[in-house]
Design a protein around this motif. Structure first.
Motif, PDB file in Angstrom:
ATOM      1  N   GLN A  62     -17.433  53.667 -43.766  1.00  0.00           N
ATOM      2  CA  GLN A  62     -17.939  54.903 -44.354  1.00  0.00           C
ATOM      3  C   GLN A  62     -19.399  55.135 -43.955  1.00  0.00           C
ATOM      4  O   GLN A  62     -19.802  56.258 -43.581  1.00  0.00           O
ATOM      5  CB  GLN A  62     -17.801  54.848 -45.897  1.00  0.00           C
ATOM      6  N   GLU A  63     -20.172  54.047 -44.045  1.00  0.00           N
ATOM      7  CA  GLU A  63     -21.577  54.180 -43.645  1.00  0.00           C
ATOM      8  C   GLU A  63     -21.726  54.498 -42.148  1.00  0.00           C
ATOM      9  O   GLU A  63     -22.610  55.299 -41.729  1.00  0.00           O
ATOM     10  CB  GLU A  63     -22.331  52.890 -43.991  1.00  0.00           C
ATOM     11  N   LEU A  64     -20.863  53.888 -41.378  1.00  0.00           N
ATOM     12  CA  LEU A  64     -20.899  54.156 -39.932  1.00  0.00           C
ATOM     13  C   LEU A  64     -20.524  55.625 -39.637  1.00  0.00           C
ATOM     14  O   LEU A  64     -21.152  56.299 -38.780  1.00  0.00           O
ATOM     15  CB  LEU A  64     -19.965  53.208 -39.197  1.00  0.00           C
ATOM     16  N   ALA A  65     -19.557  56.114 -40.381  1.00  0.00           N
ATOM     17  CA  ALA A  65     -19.153  57.515 -40.193  1.00  0.00           C
ATOM     18  C   ALA A  65     -20.261  58.458 -40.612  1.00  0.00           C
ATOM     19  O   ALA A  65     -20.493  59.500 -39.962  1.00  0.00           O
ATOM     20  CB  ALA A  65     -17.877  57.790 -41.023  1.00  0.00           C
ATOM     21  N   ALA A  66     -20.973  58.084 -41.686  1.00  0.00           N
ATOM     22  CA  ALA A  66     -22.088  58.909 -42.115  1.00  0.00           C
ATOM     23  C   ALA A  66     -23.190  58.938 -41.071  1.00  0.00           C
ATOM     24  O   ALA A  66     -23.798  60.016 -40.807  1.00  0.00           O
ATOM     25  CB  ALA A  66     -22.639  58.397 -43.446  1.00  0.00           C
ATOM     26  N   LYS A 102     -22.807  58.624 -37.843  1.00  0.00           N
ATOM     27  CA  LYS A 102     -22.345  59.439 -36.708  1.00  0.00           C
ATOM     28  C   LYS A 102     -22.467  60.915 -37.033  1.00  0.00           C
ATOM     29  O   LYS A 102     -22.835  61.744 -36.183  1.00  0.00           O
ATOM     30  CB  LYS A 102     -20.881  59.086 -36.393  1.00  0.00           C
ATOM     31  N   LYS A 103     -22.144  61.282 -38.289  1.00  0.00           N
ATOM     32  CA  LYS A 103     -22.188  62.672 -38.692  1.00  0.00           C
ATOM     33  C   LYS A 103     -23.605  63.199 -38.672  1.00  0.00           C
ATOM     34  O   LYS A 103     -23.892  64.337 -38.208  1.00  0.00           O
ATOM     35  CB  LYS A 103     -21.610  62.822 -40.102  1.00  0.00           C
ATOM     36  N   ASN A 104     -24.546  62.370 -39.166  1.00  0.00           N
ATOM     37  CA  ASN A 104     -25.953  62.750 -39.148  1.00  0.00           C
ATOM     38  C   ASN A 104     -26.468  62.914 -37.708  1.00  0.00           C
ATOM     39  O   ASN A 104     -27.277  63.795 -37.424  1.00  0.00           O
ATOM     40  CB  ASN A 104     -26.799  61.713 -39.877  1.00  0.00           C
ATOM     41  N   LYS A 105     -26.018  62.088 -36.848  1.00  0.00           N
ATOM     42  CA  LYS A 105     -26.459  62.145 -35.451  1.00  0.00           C
ATOM     43  C   LYS A 105     -25.970  63.434 -34.804  1.00  0.00           C
ATOM     44  O   LYS A 105     -26.662  64.090 -34.030  1.00  0.00           O
ATOM     45  CB  LYS A 105     -25.957  60.928 -34.707  1.00  0.00           C
ATOM     46  N   ALA A 106     -24.784  63.777 -35.137  1.00  0.00           N
ATOM     47  CA  ALA A 106     -24.186  64.967 -34.539  1.00  0.00           C
ATOM     48  C   ALA A 106     -24.883  66.248 -35.036  1.00  0.00           C
ATOM     49  O   ALA A 106     -25.049  67.233 -34.328  1.00  0.00           O
ATOM     50  CB  ALA A 106     -22.692  65.032 -34.835  1.00  0.00           C
ATOM     51  N   ALA A 107     -25.336  66.227 -36.247  1.00  0.00           N
ATOM     52  CA  ALA A 107     -25.983  67.377 -36.810  1.00  0.00           C
ATOM     53  C   ALA A 107     -27.356  67.496 -36.185  1.00  0.00           C
ATOM     54  O   ALA A 107     -27.886  68.586 -35.982  1.00  0.00           O
ATOM     55  CB  ALA A 107     -26.106  67.243 -38.312  1.00  0.00           C
TER      56      ALA A 107
END
Length: 224
Positions: free
Chosen positions: A213-217, A219-224
């Motif tokens: 979950q933390e890893l997905a978060a 990645k999401k922040n990086k993409a934004a």
């Protein structure tokens, strides 16, 4: 005289020594008493025979003394009548009776000595017989006492065996209890280990989910 020799052996015998050496003291003392009683019967029989002989000698001596006195009287009568040769002949007859009486009196005295010895021996033998009978009673009492004590010992021994067996069963039960405790400990320890292993696996899974979950978060922040 063989009877007197045997009687003397019996009287002088040491009963205690004889019984100590015997394999069966009861049998030995019974035989000794039988021997003594038989010897007493023989002694009485011998005494009766000698007493009868004495009575016979008494009668003979009375007759001899009577005849001697008669010839003495005849000799005196002959001398009173101045018949010296006749008096001499009467005195010769008298002397014959006197000599016979001397011989019989010697026999009488011998019989008296024998009877005196029989009386003494009978007294000693009776005393020895009383001693033997007392020892027989003592042996019977000791045998009975030993039998009672042996029976008591057997009961005591049986009780000790039963007590020992009971203690052994107690010890065996204690060992069974200890073994049961060990087995129970193994069972409890095994279940706890399995439970701990399962909890660890779930914690690991939960930890992995958190990481994902933390890893997905990230990645999401990086993409934004």
């Amino acid at each position: 005289m063989g009877m007197f020799s045997r009687m003397s052996d019996i009287v002088q015998a040491n009963l205690n020594a004889m019984l100590d050496k015997a394999e069966d003291p009861e049998k030995v003392i019974r035989l000794i008493i039988q021997e003594m009683e038989e010897t007493l019967v023989e002694l009485r029989s011998e005494a009766a025979k000698h007493i009868a002989e004495q009575k016979y000698l008494d009668r003979q001596l009375t007759q001899l003394d009577k005849h001697a006195q008669e010839w003495q009287a005849k000799a005196q009568l002959a001398m009173d009548k101045d018949k010296e040769e006749l008096a001499r002949a009467a005195l010769v007859e008298k002397q014959g009776y006197v000599q016979k009486a001397v011989t019989l009196r010697s026999q009488y005295e011998q019989l008296s000595e024998v009877l005196g010895k029989i009386q003494d021996d009978t007294g000693r033998l009776n005393a020895k017989l009383a001693e033997a009978k007392q020892k027989q009673k003592s042996l019977a009492v000791r045998k009975q006492s030993a039998a009672v004590r042996l029976k008591a010992k057997n009961v005591e021994y049986s009780g000790k065996v039963e007590s020992a067996m009971a203690r052994f069963e107690q010890y065996e039960q204690r060992v069974d209890n200890l073994e049961a405790q060990v087995d129970a400990y193994d069972v409890v320890s095994g279940n706890a280990a399995d439970s701990n292993s399962l909890a660890t696996q779930f914690r690991e899974l939960e930890h992995e989910d958190t990481i994902e979950q933390e890893l997905a978060a990230l990645k999401k922040n990086k993409a934004a």
